[in-house]
Design a protein around this motif. Structure first.
Motif, PDB file in Angstrom:
ATOM      1  N   ALA A  53     -11.320  -3.799 -37.628  1.00 23.86           N
ATOM      2  CA  ALA A  53     -12.269  -5.110 -37.903  1.00 23.86           C
ATOM      3  C   ALA A  53     -13.196  -5.084 -37.172  1.00 23.86           C
ATOM      4  CB  ALA A  53     -11.505  -6.593 -37.510  1.00 23.86           C
ATOM      5  N   LEU A  54     -14.415  -4.843 -36.944  1.00 18.14           N
ATOM      6  CA  LEU A  54     -15.473  -4.639 -35.561  1.00 18.14           C
ATOM      7  C   LEU A  54     -16.546  -3.933 -36.475  1.00 18.14           C
ATOM      8  CD1 LEU A  54     -17.045  -6.121 -33.245  1.00 18.14           C
ATOM      9  CD2 LEU A  54     -16.825  -3.873 -32.400  1.00 18.14           C
ATOM     10  N   PRO A  55     -15.836  -2.674 -36.983  1.00 19.21           N
ATOM     11  CA  PRO A  55     -17.463  -2.397 -38.224  1.00 19.21           C
ATOM     12  C   PRO A  55     -17.779  -2.836 -39.411  1.00 19.21           C
ATOM     13  CG  PRO A  55     -16.050  -0.314 -37.283  1.00 19.21           C
ATOM     14  CD  PRO A  55     -15.168  -2.408 -36.650  1.00 19.21           C
ATOM     15  N   VAL A  56     -15.977  -3.084 -39.600  1.00 17.35           N
ATOM     16  CA  VAL A  56     -16.500  -4.006 -40.764  1.00 17.35           C
ATOM     17  C   VAL A  56     -17.245  -5.622 -40.664  1.00 17.35           C
ATOM     18  CG1 VAL A  56     -15.231  -4.971 -43.191  1.00 17.35           C
ATOM     19  CG2 VAL A  56     -14.537  -3.113 -41.876  1.00 17.35           C
TER      20      VAL A  56
ATOM     21  N   LEU B 212     -23.930  -8.090 -41.527  1.00 21.29           N
ATOM     22  CA  LEU B 212     -25.944  -7.542 -41.496  1.00 21.29           C
ATOM     23  C   LEU B 212     -26.188  -7.384 -43.167  1.00 21.29           C
ATOM     24  CD1 LEU B 212     -28.087  -5.350 -41.154  1.00 21.29           C
ATOM     25  CD2 LEU B 212     -26.598  -3.648 -42.043  1.00 21.29           C
ATOM     26  N   ILE B 213     -24.482  -7.911 -43.981  1.00 20.32           N
ATOM     27  CA  ILE B 213     -25.196  -7.925 -45.643  1.00 20.32           C
ATOM     28  C   ILE B 213     -25.523  -9.550 -45.566  1.00 20.32           C
ATOM     29  CG2 ILE B 213     -24.051  -8.294 -47.692  1.00 20.32           C
ATOM     30  CD1 ILE B 213     -22.616  -5.649 -46.702  1.00 20.32           C
ATOM     31  N   GLU B 214     -24.832 -10.149 -44.493  1.00 21.36           N
ATOM     32  CA  GLU B 214     -25.267 -11.913 -44.147  1.00 21.36           C
ATOM     33  C   GLU B 214     -26.120 -11.775 -44.689  1.00 21.36           C
ATOM     34  OE1 GLU B 214     -22.143 -13.423 -42.025  1.00 21.36           O
ATOM     35  OE2 GLU B 214     -20.455 -13.310 -44.278  1.00 21.36           O
ATOM     36  N   ARG B 215     -26.826 -11.262 -43.457  1.00 19.15           N
ATOM     37  CA  ARG B 215     -28.030 -11.643 -43.157  1.00 19.15           C
ATOM     38  C   ARG B 215     -29.287 -11.532 -43.760  1.00 19.15           C
ATOM     39  NH1 ARG B 215     -29.233 -10.397 -37.167  1.00 19.15           N
ATOM     40  NH2 ARG B 215     -27.484 -11.774 -36.202  1.00 19.15           N
ATOM     41  N   VAL B 216     -29.148 -10.579 -44.311  1.00 23.85           N
ATOM     42  CA  VAL B 216     -30.139 -10.605 -45.524  1.00 23.85           C
ATOM     43  C   VAL B 216     -29.769 -11.080 -47.118  1.00 23.85           C
ATOM     44  CG1 VAL B 216     -30.721  -9.094 -47.205  1.00 23.85           C
ATOM     45  CG2 VAL B 216     -30.975  -8.059 -44.376  1.00 23.85           C
ATOM     46  N   GLY B 217     -27.758 -11.267 -47.882  1.00 21.76           N
ATOM     47  CA  GLY B 217     -27.943 -11.500 -48.745  1.00 21.76           C
ATOM     48  C   GLY B 217     -27.834 -13.449 -49.100  1.00 21.76           C
TER      49      GLY B 217
ATOM     50  N   ARG C  25     -24.505 -12.257 -60.278  1.00 22.17           N
ATOM     51  CA  ARG C  25     -24.126 -10.611 -60.411  1.00 22.17           C
ATOM     52  C   ARG C  25     -24.269  -9.797 -58.505  1.00 22.17           C
ATOM     53  NH1 ARG C  25     -27.591 -10.611 -64.490  1.00 22.17           N
ATOM     54  NH2 ARG C  25     -28.961  -9.794 -63.449  1.00 22.17           N
ATOM     55  N   TYR C  26     -25.152 -11.021 -57.490  1.00 21.21           N
ATOM     56  CA  TYR C  26     -25.903 -10.142 -56.934  1.00 21.21           C
ATOM     57  C   TYR C  26     -24.906 -10.464 -55.972  1.00 21.21           C
ATOM     58  CZ  TYR C  26     -28.042  -9.796 -52.485  1.00 21.21           C
ATOM     59  OH  TYR C  26     -29.262  -9.359 -50.958  1.00 21.21           O
ATOM     60  N   TYR C  27     -23.824 -11.682 -56.096  1.00 22.62           N
ATOM     61  CA  TYR C  27     -22.588 -11.994 -55.075  1.00 22.62           C
ATOM     62  C   TYR C  27     -21.559 -11.152 -54.788  1.00 22.62           C
ATOM     63  CZ  TYR C  27     -18.441 -14.313 -52.649  1.00 22.62           C
ATOM     64  OH  TYR C  27     -17.353 -14.127 -52.039  1.00 22.62           O
ATOM     65  N   LEU C  28     -21.768 -10.780 -56.381  1.00 20.70           N
ATOM     66  CA  LEU C  28     -20.138  -9.388 -56.605  1.00 20.70           C
ATOM     67  C   LEU C  28     -21.062  -7.808 -56.255  1.00 20.70           C
ATOM     68  CD1 LEU C  28     -19.417 -11.034 -59.812  1.00 20.70           C
ATOM     69  CD2 LEU C  28     -17.684 -10.754 -58.315  1.00 20.70           C
ATOM     70  N   LYS C  29     -21.689  -8.246 -56.102  1.00 18.21           N
ATOM     71  CA  LYS C  29     -22.274  -6.423 -55.589  1.00 18.21           C
ATOM     72  C   LYS C  29     -21.625  -6.672 -53.929  1.00 18.21           C
ATOM     73  CE  LYS C  29     -26.083  -5.484 -58.417  1.00 18.21           C
ATOM     74  NZ  LYS C  29     -27.141  -5.344 -58.625  1.00 18.21           N
ATOM     75  N   MET C  30     -22.441  -8.231 -53.143  1.00 24.15           N
ATOM     76  CA  MET C  30     -22.458  -7.470 -52.081  1.00 24.15           C
ATOM     77  C   MET C  30     -20.920  -7.794 -51.178  1.00 24.15           C
ATOM     78  SD  MET C  30     -24.929 -11.353 -50.906  1.00 24.15           S
ATOM     79  CE  MET C  30     -23.762 -12.183 -50.253  1.00 24.15           C
ATOM     80  N   ALA C  31     -19.984  -8.004 -52.267  1.00 19.01           N
ATOM     81  CA  ALA C  31     -18.528  -8.012 -52.118  1.00 19.01           C
ATOM     82  C   ALA C  31     -17.852  -6.931 -52.448  1.00 19.01           C
ATOM     83  CB  ALA C  31     -17.549  -9.758 -52.751  1.00 19.01           C
TER      84      ALA C  31
END
Length: 196
Positions: free
Chosen positions: A140-143, A149-154, A170-176
């Protein structure tokens, strides 16, 4: 006394949390990087200097306080926002309701995320809990670090796209998709290679 020494600087965290939130919201990631690198550097230098001066385990307390104070100073320097005096008719009630909902969600999420550890510790004991915790963190830690990191930018970008539903989607689906691309292969390897 070590706990007290570590807790006192944490009270300063509330003084600059809003500054970092404003920097994140305005997507000033360079300033945030300077603040984090500066605070970690100050932490390291203070820890080594205090240890060389013979402070023993108090070196960690001194380093923690130094890192937080430097982080606060850099937050004030990078974000020039200065809070004003509270006003009576400022319409704070809606923000308190929102904050209460966020707090409730975080409390439920915390206990839901830790229920497995509580149950393993309660019914199987400390040793199995330690093994379970290490194995869980291995996956779980690496994920979670990648997701953070994605949340801080996204999240700042999503906030700017709130009035454009199609681009938001579109942007949310790219992050997911990015999180899933990192998480699924690692999980599959752990399932296939694990001993039953």
């Amino acid at each position: 006394w070590i706990s007290v020494g570590l807790a006192v600087p944490l009270a300063l965290g509330g003084l600059y949390t809003q500054h970092w939130a404003l920097l994140r919201r305005s997507m000033r990631f360079g300033a945030m990087m300077i603040g984090q690198v500066g605070s970690y550097g100050a932490y390291f230098v203070a820890a080594v200097a205090a240890a060389l001066l013979g402070c023993g385990y108090w070196s960690l307390v001194i380093a923690n306080a130094t890192g937080i104070v430097v982080n606060m100073a850099l937050a004030f320097f990078c974000c020039r926002w200065v809070p004003s005096r509270p006003k009576r008719a400022a319409g704070v009630a809606k923000f308190l309701r929102f904050g209460g909902n966020v707090l409730g969600s975080n409390v439920v999420t915390y206990f839901a995320g830790n229920a497995d550890s509580i149950l393993v510790g309660r019914f199987l004991g400390a040793n199995p809990l330690g093994l379970y915790n290490r194995a869980y963190n291995f996956v779980a830690l690496p994920v979670s670090q990648f997701r953070e990191l994605i949340e801080r930018v996204g999240l700042p970008v999503l906030r700017r796209l709130v009035d454009e539903p199609e681009r938001f989607r579109r942007y949310y689906l790219k992050m997911a998709n990015m999180v899933a691309t990192a998480a699924f292969p690692l999980g599959a390897i752990c399932i296939l290679e694990g001993e039953f």
